[in-house]
Design a protein around this motif. Structure first.
Motif, short mmCIF file in Angstrom:
data_model
loop_
_atom_site.label_atom_id
_atom_site.label_comp_id
_atom_site.label_asym_id
_atom_site.label_seq_id
_atom_site.Cartn_x
_atom_site.Cartn_y
_atom_site.Cartn_z
N SER A 41 0.84 -1.20 0.00
CA SER A 41 0.00 0.00 0.00
C SER A 41 0.88 1.25 0.00
N SER A 46 -1.85 3.00 -7.84
CA SER A 46 -2.96 3.81 -8.37
C SER A 46 -2.40 4.97 -9.19
N THR A 47 -1.34 5.56 -8.66
CA THR A 47 -0.75 6.69 -9.36
C THR A 47 -0.32 6.28 -10.77
N1 LIG Z 1 -1.30 14.43 -4.74
C1 LIG Z 1 -0.52 13.78 -3.84
N2 LIG Z 1 0.18 14.51 -2.96
C2 LIG Z 1 0.98 13.89 -2.06
N3 LIG Z 1 1.10 12.61 -1.97
C3 LIG Z 1 0.42 11.83 -2.82
C4 LIG Z 1 -0.43 12.37 -3.80
N4 LIG Z 1 -0.98 11.37 -4.52
C5 LIG Z 1 -0.50 10.25 -3.97
N5 LIG Z 1 0.35 10.52 -2.98
C6 LIG Z 1 1.11 9.55 -2.19
O1 LIG Z 1 1.77 8.71 -3.10
C7 LIG Z 1 1.84 7.41 -2.60
C8 LIG Z 1 1.29 6.43 -3.61
O2 LIG Z 1 -0.11 6.54 -3.68
P1 LIG Z 1 -1.01 5.51 -4.45
O3 LIG Z 1 -2.44 5.90 -4.28
O4 LIG Z 1 -0.52 5.39 -5.85
O5 LIG Z 1 -0.72 4.16 -3.66
P2 LIG Z 1 -1.23 2.69 -3.95
O6 LIG Z 1 -0.06 1.90 -4.29
O7 LIG Z 1 -2.37 2.72 -4.90
O8 LIG Z 1 -1.76 2.26 -2.52
P3 LIG Z 1 -3.03 1.38 -2.14
O9 LIG Z 1 -2.63 -0.05 -2.32
O10 LIG Z 1 -3.27 1.65 -0.69
O11 LIG Z 1 -4.14 1.79 -2.99
C9 LIG Z 1 1.09 7.37 -1.30
O12 LIG Z 1 2.06 7.40 -0.24
C10 LIG Z 1 0.28 8.63 -1.36
O13 LIG Z 1 0.13 9.11 -0.05
#
Ligand SMILES: Nc1ncnc2c1ncn2[C@@H]1O[C@H](COP(=O)(O)OP(=O)(O)OP(=O)(O)O)[C@@H](O)[C@H]1O
Ligand SMILES: [Mg+2]
Lengths: 220, 798
Positions: A41, A46-47
């Motif tokens: 996580s 997602s990004t």
């Molecule tokens: N606009 C933003 N500003 C600051 N931090 C961000 C922003 N968008 C995402 N993040 C940070 O970037 C990191 C990656 O986020 P992301 O949503 O891609 O994680 P993920 O791998 O999809 O996690 P999960 O499995 O929980 O969905 C996280 O630590 C998040 O807090």
């Protein structure tokens, strides 16, 4: 090649410091692939999906989608591109509560300005294919989670996208429902649709032909 | 418990600052408007009420019939009061004859000031219960005395003791100060009575005893009833007093006007001053009602904003209600909680509205021509304020309180809570209500302005440019008029000079007793007349249609009329020029010319039949002077002043341009127009604040949907359309309601003027278009803001 990411960097400024969300991502996706993205996580899954889906920008690097250089395209053109070729499936379904199943399915076609009769046929086709004809006049809140996600997938497919992006599509479902959705993806993939899904489950990841691991915004 | 409610409410408010500012600000504006109007209404309703004998005083009115129309006014012959006193003395405590309150010159030694005052019989001091600071109320019995108001005494004498000092009124009447009274309250009919001189003095000086009879309605009569007598009985008793006296007396010709005498109680002077065909039909009271209603509506509009925003927000608070209910709060407690919240917000709004009232007061005073005071020190005022706050809180808070407290916890917490179709429909209904009222007000404002513009554009038929007048206050100016005129004309800056008895902007003198060939014997004719010296017509550049102007070459012109076109029609003459008209026993006048109709009375009315005659000597009241169009006005005025000072060294030189004089016709209407535009602006502002808040809410509520739609390919333009459409529809619906209402009321309003616009479609078009554009701008702001948001932002929060 359907799409190609070269040295993609994405960061945000926080307290005067650059916090990297994606670091030096290189990725080639051929047409017909089924890719699973995994990672802890907060690792940036997602990004990455949002960047691929052109919902979000990036700071450095190149992104080519079907011979177009996305990083040089203007907003409007980019919107055209994803409207044309990309379908999204969300973990939280994101159906519009005020619209019926039928109307939810119809919506992308309205935005593509498809004519009424043709639209009707396409919606009927989808309802048929997903076995939800009987549910077409119900509102999303009247469906079970699995049924809602089914509608979500149907809506993503209705405009015949080349690429489906799914962010934890089974996250809110029980294992049986999740398995159904995975079977459906497999079948779509066999029909030639490219799929990139984010998942936490090893079992679901197995459905894909390739697994990408992310850690702290970096591909490992 | 109450304290915890308020604490929760306070936190709630701080948490959503924007929303709270919108909510409180809108309410404060509405409350301020209501307060201002309220103060104005109270001031109008309490007019004259400070007189002790408020409910016993009446003015004697006279109704006369002219050409089948009954006209009613306050003018009385001076013979009336003695008859009332002698014959009907049992019914009256006081009967007082007076002249008209006018600006007059007061001289003490070298000091000259112009003050408004009147010549009245001594009973006036008892009638008005004057509070004497020095001297006695009966001092006016001495015809050589004068009573001064405190302010006048101070201006004239400063710190010196005024009692017994000599004050000259005008240029001839010398009086001795016999008393000082406290200033009469400004909010009254006699507020401008800053000195009172004895009626006897005027009567003797002007030689009225010899000159005026029952036919000369030149004065006013006030009465105070005896205890036990009532107005209608006494009115009925005295109604034929004048008729009976002229029947037996010296002026039988005015019998035809069937004069009826009646009483008009002080209670009605201010608010019910209008008489139509002899019947008291209302007056200012209509305006008091109108603005009172507007005030209530504006407050209501503001309350509606509050209700709408509260119920709209309810979705968010539904969870709180659910939780509170599951931990044991009963419905009544929740209602109390929400009402206390409303009370807190309304109280804050009230505090702000107070500041707004203080800020707006000077502007509002100018607008209404009043000096509104805030009665800080009276307890009643604070009681009213508290009631006002409570009422507002209850109006705006009760619906949301009942609505919110009725949520069922199970549904709310499970998330299957439906978004409240009923409340949303009610919200829409209330928005329609707001906009209907706003649009009606806009329609009203535009109509009033265009009516005024229309009347202003009305061709008057003479030339006002560089035309001014100087009132004649001493006979010195009249007796030497010819040489005075010659001296004025010595300067090339002066184009023409002529004296007249009335002003061309207000020829209100009427005369009867005419006879001509072919006249209907039953006709009780009435002509407005203007008497002037040679050159008058040329000076104002009237347009001769037939015949000629007065000329010095014809000696016989001293018995000649120039008439206007309306008079020709009125008399039914085929070939007016050369006809003769007998005027009582004054003489047989030959009509020598017909002029094109001029607007010489109210520009809102039809032109009346007019007779112009040559006149020199007594009764000329004004010197009219035309400055050359290319002349230097300043030099011309200096020249005029020096010449007039030579012939009348005692008076202050005052002059008025006819442009200014004519503009007075519009003061009332323009005041009304400004008030109307002020309040319609407020109404539309408040309504806009409402939909601004609502659209923000809708955009927020639909943010997820907007995100999904964007991901699925919706364009910003499309989303903006989707979000604005609903509001535009509501305003369109409001227009459908407002147009017939506005048409109805404004059509009624313009009927009051005989010279009036036809209410045309463009007035409605502008009002509707205006409302639509304003709505679009308001809503678009939120819609656009919501539409450009990156969808992953709104989708991520799930
Ligand atoms: N606009 C933003 N500003 C600051 N931090 C961000 C922003 N968008 C995402 N993040 C940070 O970037 C990191 C990656 O986020 P992301 O949503 O891609 O994680 P993920 O791998 O999809 O996690 P999960 O499995 O929980 O969905 C996280 O630590 C998040 O807090
Ligand atoms: Mg994620």
């Amino acid at each position: 090649m359907l799409l190609e990411l070269n040295n993609i960097f994405k960061w945000v400024q926080q307290g005067g410091q650059r916090v990297f969300l994606l670091k030096d991502i290189n990725l080639k996706v051929a047409e017909g692939e089924f890719i699973s993205v995994m990672g802890p996580s907060g690792s940036g899954k997602s990004t990455l999906l949002n960047v691929i889906g052109m919902l979000d920008g990036f700071n450095e690097g190149e992104y080519h989608f079907m011979d177009e250089s996305v990083h040089t395209l203007r907003e409007k053109h980019r919107a055209e591109l994803y409207k044309q070729y990309i379908g999204f499936v969300f973990q939280a379904y994101h159906l519009i509560d005020e619209l019926t199943v039928y109307e939810n399915l119809e919506m992308p076609l309205l935005y593509k300005k498809i004519k009424g009769s043709e639209r009707k046929a396409m919606v009927a086709d989808m309802l048929d294919r997903f076995n939800i004809v009987g549910k077409k006049d119900l509102f999303p809140t009247q469906l079970s989670g699995g049924q809602q996600q089914l509608v979500g997938v149907a809506r993503a497919l209705i405009s015949k996208p080349k690429l489906i992006l799914a962010d934890e599509p089974t996250g809110n479902l029980n294992s049986k429902q999740g398995q159904d959705i995975m079977e459906l993806f497999k079948q779509l993939n066999n029909e030639g649709v490219t799929i990139i899904q984010v998942t936490h489950s090893e079992k679901n990841a197995e459905y894909g032909s390739r697994i990408i691991q992310l850690l702290d915004g970096r591909k490992v | 418990m109450f304290k915890t409610y308020l604490k929760a409410a306070w936190r709630n408010m701080l948490e959503k600052k924007g929303e709270s500012i919108l909510n409180i600000g809108g309410l404060a504006i509405g409350m301020a408007a209501a307060l201002l109007i309220g103060m104005w209404v109270v001031s109008e309703l309490s007019f004259n009420k400070e007189f002790e004998n408020y409910d016993r005083i009446a003015q004697v009115m006279q109704s006369q019939t002219f050409g089948g129309e009954i006209s009613t006014n306050t003018f009385q012959p001076m013979q009336l009061a003695p008859v009332l006193r002698d014959t009907y003395g049992d019914y009256f405590k006081q009967v007082v004859t007076g002249s008209f309150t006018n600006a007059m010159l007061l001289t003490v030694g070298k000091k000259k000031v112009s003050r408004t005052g009147n010549f009245m019989e001594p009973g006036i001091t008892e009638m008005l219960s004057l509070k004497m600071m020095q001297g006695r109320r009966d001092a006016l019995n001495d015809p050589g005395s004068i009573l001064l108001s405190e302010t006048t005494a101070n201006t004239l004498f400063g710190n010196a003791d005024p009692m017994g000092k000599v004050v000259k009124i005008g240029t001839t009447m010398e009086t001795q100060v016999a008393g000082i009274y406290e200033d009469i309250p400004e909010n009254s009919e006699f507020g401008n009575l800053t000195f009172i001189a004895p009626w006897e003095l005027l009567k003797i000086t002007a030689n009225f005893e010899e000159r005026v009879g029952w036919g000369n309605n030149w004065f006013q009569t006030y009465v105070q009833l005896e205890d036990g007598a009532d107005f209608s009985t006494v009115s009925n008793l005295i109604k034929d007093v004048k008729y009976n006296n002229i029947k037996n007396g010296d002026d039988p010709s005015s019998i035809r006007t069937k004069p009826v005498i009646h009483l008009h109680p002080m209670e009605k002077w201010h608010l019910y001053s209008k008489f139509e065909n002899g019947v008291n039909t209302g007056g200012l009271i209509e305006r008091v009602w109108l603005f009172g209603i507007i005030g209530v509506f504006i407050l209501l509009l503001a309350c509606i904003n509050f209700m709408n925003l509260s119920t709209a927000k309810s979705v968010k608070r539904a969870k709180e209600v659910g939780i509170r209910k599951t931990i044991g709060s009963v419905k009544g407690q929740l209602i109390t909680q929400f009402l206390s919240e409303a009370l807190l917000l309304v109280t804050m709004a009230f505090a702000i509205s107070f500041v707004l009232v203080l800020l707006a007061r000077p502007f509002f005073n100018e607008l209404t021509g009043k000096a509104l005071v805030i009665p800080w020190s009276t307890p009643l005022f604070w009681v009213v304020c508290v009631c006002f706050v409570l009422t507002t809180a209850i109006i705006s808070g009760s619906y949301p309180a009942f609505y919110l407290s009725s949520f069922e916890p199970a549904k709310v917490l499970k998330g299957t809570f439906n978004r409240g179709q009923g409340a949303s429909r009610l919200r829409k209904g209330l928005v329609v209500f707001q906009f209907s009222i706003s649009i009606v007000l806009i329609i009203g404002t535009i109509t009033i302005f265009s009516q005024i513009e229309y009347v202003k554009e009305r061709p008057v038929g003479y030339d006002r440019e560089q035309l001014l007048y100087v009132p004649i206050t001493t006979s010195g100016l009249i007796t030497h008029f010819d040489t005075l005129r010659d001296e004025l004309l010595e300067s090339s800056d002066i184009a023409e000079v002529a004296a007249s008895d009335v002003l061309v902007t207000g020829t209100f003198t009427t005369n009867g007793g005419f006879d001509w060939k072919g006249k209907d014997p039953n006709m009780s004719e009435q002509f407005n007349t203007l008497r002037a010296t040679h050159g008058y017509g040329e000076m104002i550049d009237w347009e001769i249609k037939e015949g000629r102007n007065f000329s010095k070459e014809f000696k016989s012109d001293s018995l000649a009329f120039i008439v206007n076109e309306t008079a020709v029609k009125y008399m039914g003459l085929e070939n007016p020029v050369g006809e003769y008209v007998q005027w009582g026993d004054i003489g047989n006048f030959k009509i020598i010319g017909v002029i094109k109709d001029m607007v010489t009375q109210s520009p809102y009315d039809e032109v009346r039949p007019m007779l112009f005659t040559l006149h020199y000597g007594d009764f000329l009241n004004f010197i009219n002077i035309k400055i050359g169009n290319d002349s230097n006005t300043k030099d011309a005025l200096a020249h005029i002043e020096s010449v007039l000072q030579k012939y009348d060294p005692e008076s202050l030189f005052t002059y008025t341009f006819f442009d200014e004089e004519y503009a007075r016709n519009f003061i009332n209407e323009e005041r009304m127009a400004k008030l109307a535009s002020f309040f319609s602006l407020l109404a539309i502002l408040i309504s806009c604040l409402g939909i601004f808040g609502l659209s923000a809410f809708v955009a927020e509520q639909r943010s997820k949907e907007i995100g999904i739609r964007k991901v699925l390919g919706a364009s910003v333009l499309g989303l903006w359309k989707m979000l604005s459409k609903d509001f535009i529809l509501l305003v369109a619906l409001s227009s459908c309601i407002a147009v017939p209402l506005g048409y109805h009321y404004m059509n009624e309003w313009v009927q009051e003027y005989s010279y009036r616009i036809a209410i045309s479609w463009w007035i409605f078009a502008i009002a509707i278009l205006g409302a639509l554009v304003i709505t679009l701008l308001t809503v678009s702001f939120q819609a656009f803001k919501a539409a450009v948001i990156n969808p992953i932002k709104s989708l991520r929060t799930e």
